[in-house]
Design a protein around this motif. Structure first.
Motif, PDB file in Angstrom:
ATOM      1  N   LEU A  56      -3.414 -22.026  51.428  1.00 18.07           N
ATOM      2  CA  LEU A  56      -3.234 -22.760  52.689  1.00 18.07           C
ATOM      3  C   LEU A  56      -4.078 -22.128  53.790  1.00 18.07           C
ATOM      4  O   LEU A  56      -4.720 -22.836  54.575  1.00 18.07           O
ATOM      5  N   TYR A  59      -7.717 -23.203  53.560  1.00 19.34           N
ATOM      6  CA  TYR A  59      -7.977 -24.553  54.076  1.00 19.34           C
ATOM      7  C   TYR A  59      -7.893 -24.590  55.601  1.00 19.34           C
ATOM      8  O   TYR A  59      -8.712 -25.216  56.261  1.00 19.34           O
ATOM      9  N   ALA A  60      -6.908 -23.896  56.157  1.00 20.07           N
ATOM     10  CA  ALA A  60      -6.745 -23.892  57.619  1.00 20.07           C
ATOM     11  C   ALA A  60      -7.921 -23.213  58.300  1.00 20.07           C
ATOM     12  O   ALA A  60      -8.411 -23.679  59.333  1.00 20.07           O
ATOM     13  N   LEU A  65      -7.448 -29.499  57.871  1.00 15.98           N
ATOM     14  CA  LEU A  65      -6.019 -29.564  58.170  1.00 15.98           C
ATOM     15  C   LEU A  65      -5.289 -30.562  57.288  1.00 15.98           C
ATOM     16  O   LEU A  65      -4.089 -30.433  57.047  1.00 15.98           O
ATOM     17  N   ALA A  68      -4.306 -28.601  54.365  1.00 13.45           N
ATOM     18  CA  ALA A  68      -3.312 -27.597  54.768  1.00 13.45           C
ATOM     19  C   ALA A  68      -1.946 -28.257  54.989  1.00 13.45           C
ATOM     20  O   ALA A  68      -0.916 -27.735  54.541  1.00 13.45           O
ATOM     21  N   ARG A  69      -1.954 -29.400  55.667  1.00 14.32           N
ATOM     22  CA  ARG A  69      -0.694 -30.130  55.896  1.00 14.32           C
ATOM     23  C   ARG A  69      -0.076 -30.587  54.574  1.00 14.32           C
ATOM     24  O   ARG A  69       1.150 -30.620  54.432  1.00 14.32           O
ATOM     25  N   PHE A  72       1.454 -27.316  52.769  1.00 14.86           N
ATOM     26  CA  PHE A  72       2.524 -26.546  53.415  1.00 14.86           C
ATOM     27  C   PHE A  72       3.932 -26.930  52.925  1.00 14.86           C
ATOM     28  O   PHE A  72       4.723 -26.038  52.591  1.00 14.86           O
ATOM     29  N   ALA A  82       1.450 -17.807  56.112  1.00 17.09           N
ATOM     30  CA  ALA A  82       1.268 -19.263  56.037  1.00 17.09           C
ATOM     31  C   ALA A  82       1.535 -19.922  57.386  1.00 17.09           C
ATOM     32  O   ALA A  82       0.773 -20.791  57.838  1.00 17.09           O
ATOM     33  N   TRP A  85      -1.308 -19.298  59.931  1.00 13.53           N
ATOM     34  CA  TRP A  85      -2.493 -20.126  59.742  1.00 13.53           C
ATOM     35  C   TRP A  85      -2.248 -21.573  60.154  1.00 13.53           C
ATOM     36  O   TRP A  85      -3.147 -22.231  60.681  1.00 13.53           O
ATOM     37  N   MET A  86      -1.040 -22.068  59.931  1.00 18.66           N
ATOM     38  CA  MET A  86      -0.734 -23.433  60.374  1.00 18.66           C
ATOM     39  C   MET A  86      -0.757 -23.517  61.898  1.00 18.66           C
ATOM     40  O   MET A  86      -1.345 -24.435  62.477  1.00 18.66           O
TER      41      MET A  86
END
Length: 553
Positions: A56, A59-60, A65, A68-69, A72, A82, A85-86
């Protein structure tokens, strides 16, 4: 990125973790996706060594995104890494509400953030311009004992300085035991943001006396500040001083100067600097363009705007969602709705700023039905309106004369969207009443406001009284107007006009005396005639009528 050594050999979880970390640091999306594919085919448990969180993060860090979304919610036990990064990825790409939501979810799961968490979430507070949320984060920082960390202190100073809490910024600055260049620069920027340029200069000189040399960002903050203060001579003097002290003005310095000049409405000067920049062989970037586009809008020049747009396309900047939003805003100000629509439709991943810009464009151009339709469509696509959205849609109601709809939206803001009405929203409702002669309701609404009357609200009300012949209500407001420390000329000028219309020249003299005492000056007016006819054509196509009464604020 160079060949990472992909081979037919079987990788261990440690190998996967190592390569994901390399992809993350290098922001290498394609190799990272290859590692992801190999992970899926290997059958390795993604919970080992927090591989899912590292994936994740990869990707972030690459601003993907969407992936990543997607990942998650599939992580069984997301760790702080995690969440960090989000929050960072969402904040960096303009999804500030989502970033803050993930920060809150982290707390709900009982996870304690680290210094990276708080630095990231404070960026989202800045993006939202939400001082209240910033204070909540500050309280958590204090409870966890992170307040002495210099990076967190710098983020707090930056947040307070940008969100209108300069006093809080000063407190954090004064209590920070170890200050670095970024600490001083953040505090200098905070003073510049609120127009306290002398305080910024004092801090700039004091910083040097304490043995810390300003860096490019510090110099640029001062250059931008003087440019914004309509003192371009001091801005250029700082550039000369910067050269003498061994710094070569770079792209950031040029951007700071252009941005400052645009913000002080010295449009022609900004374009001259832009030309000098090109002659100096300094290549503009997205920041330069984002600074120049408002100048095209304020100058009312569609010609300049289209030239800048062409430059953007040649450079490939139009894929940037923030540039696209600035383009929409520029085209709305020059009345070119079709151009704005074309830009909006080509944005591959729209954020809230994009939707707000287009909603506002329709409203400003009198296409209120289109504005309302887009407001509805935005929600259908899963985006929650924010404070700016509500301001745009209330403004559209004001332009259309739809008082009832405006009041419904205002009353539903907190209940439906969780948004506490701000002074801008109250001002929009006052404007809505005043445009259509409902002056008694406007007066009662102002009396019931939970905040002090502002310059914009006073100006709107007095202008409404003047247009609709309610000088009796205007005079009731006079005492309140005189008691306020207004800085803008609007309310005073309207008040003076009301007295002049009644032949009360002594009162006109009193108003002008107060203006002089408070150093309030009226700028000379000007108008631009460059307006395309396409707005009328589009409105005919959509069957919309402009119900505006001609009463313009």
């Amino acid at each position: 990125m160079k060949n990472m050594g992909f081979s037919k050999f079987i990788w261990s979880p440690h190998d996967f973790a190592l390569f994901l970390q390399k992809c993350l640091k290098a922001k290498a999306l394609r190799p990272g996706m290859q590692v992801h594919a190999m992970l899926l085919t290997s059958g390795i448990n993604m919970n080992i060594l927090s591989l899912s969180s590292k994936l994740l993060g990869m990707y972030a860090s690459c601003s993907d995104l969407k992936s990543a979304r997607f990942l998650f919610p599939k992580i069984q036990h997301p760790n702080v890494f995690a969440f960090n990064w989000m929050v960072l990825g969402l904040s960096y790409n303009g999804y500030y509400d989502d970033a803050f939501m993930h920060f809150c979810k982290m707390g709900e799961l009982g996870l304690v953030g680290n210094k990276f968490t708080f630095s990231s979430v404070l960026k989202s507070c800045v993006g939202l311009m939400d001082l209240k949320k910033g204070k909540q984060v500050h309280a958590m920082i204090y409870e966890l004992g992170f307040q002495d960390d210099v990076s967190i202190a710098n983020s707090l100073i930056d947040m307070y300085g940008k969100c209108g809490g300069i006093g809080y910024a000063c407190n954090v600055f004064g209590r920070t035991p170890e200050r670095d260049v970024a600490t001083w620069t953040s505090m200098i920027c905070g003073f510049c943001n609120v127009g306290e340029f002398e305080q910024a200069l004092v801090l700039f000189e004091r910083m040097k006396l304490e043995g810390l040399e300003p860096n490019e960002f510090t110099w640029n903050a001062m250059i931008s500040a003087y440019a914004r203060s309509r003192d371009s001579s001091k801005a250029f003097a700082f550039i000369d001083r910067m050269k003498k002290e061994g710094f070569i003005p770079d792209l950031i310095a040029w951007n700071a100067l252009i941005s400052g000049l645009v913000q002080s409405h010295e449009v022609m000067e900004a374009f001259k600097v832009f030309q000098e920049m090109l002659v100096s062989r300094i290549q503009p970037n997205q920041v330069t363009i984002a600074a120049l586009l408002p100048a095209c809008g304020s100058a009312g020049s569609i010609k300049w705007g289209r030239e800048i747009h062409g430059f953007i396309c040649r450079k490939g900047f139009d894929i940037n969602v923030f540039i696209a939003s600035a383009l929409i805003d520029m085209y709305s100000k020059v009345g070119s709705v079709k151009d704005a629509q074309n830009v909006f439709n080509k944005i591959p991943c729209k954020n809230i700023a994009s939707w707000n810009a287009m909603i506002d464009c329709y409203g400003k151009c009198g296409m209120v039905d289109s504005s309302m339709d887009l407001f509805q469509k935005m929600q259908e696509e899963g985006l929650q309106p924010n404070e700016v959205t509500c301001t745009c849609i209330l403004s559209a109601c004001s332009h259309s004369g739809n008082v009832q709809k405006g009041l419904e939206i205002f009353k539903s803001m907190k209940e439906c969207y969780g948004i506490e009405p701000s002074v801008q929203h109250y001002a929009s409702i006052v404007d809505l009443f005043c445009r259509f002669g409902r002056m008694v309701e406007a007066y009662e609404f102002i009396k019931a406001m939970p905040m002090q009357v502002t310059e914009s609200i006073a100006g709107a009300f007095l202008s409404g009284c003047n247009v609709h012949g309610r000088r009796d209500l205007a005079k009731i407001m006079v005492e309140e107007i005189m008691r306020m420390q207004l800085k803008g000329p609007g309310g005073f000028v309207t008040l003076s006009n009301i007295y002049a219309a009644d032949g009360k020249w002594d009162e006109v003299g009193n108003v002008r005396r107060v203006m002089k005492e408070r150093n309030v000056h009226k700028k000379p007016g000007f108008s631009w005639l460059e307006k395309p006819a396409e707005v009328l054509e589009l409105k005919k196509e959509k069957g919309e009528n402009n119900m505006a009464s001609g009463f313009s604020m």
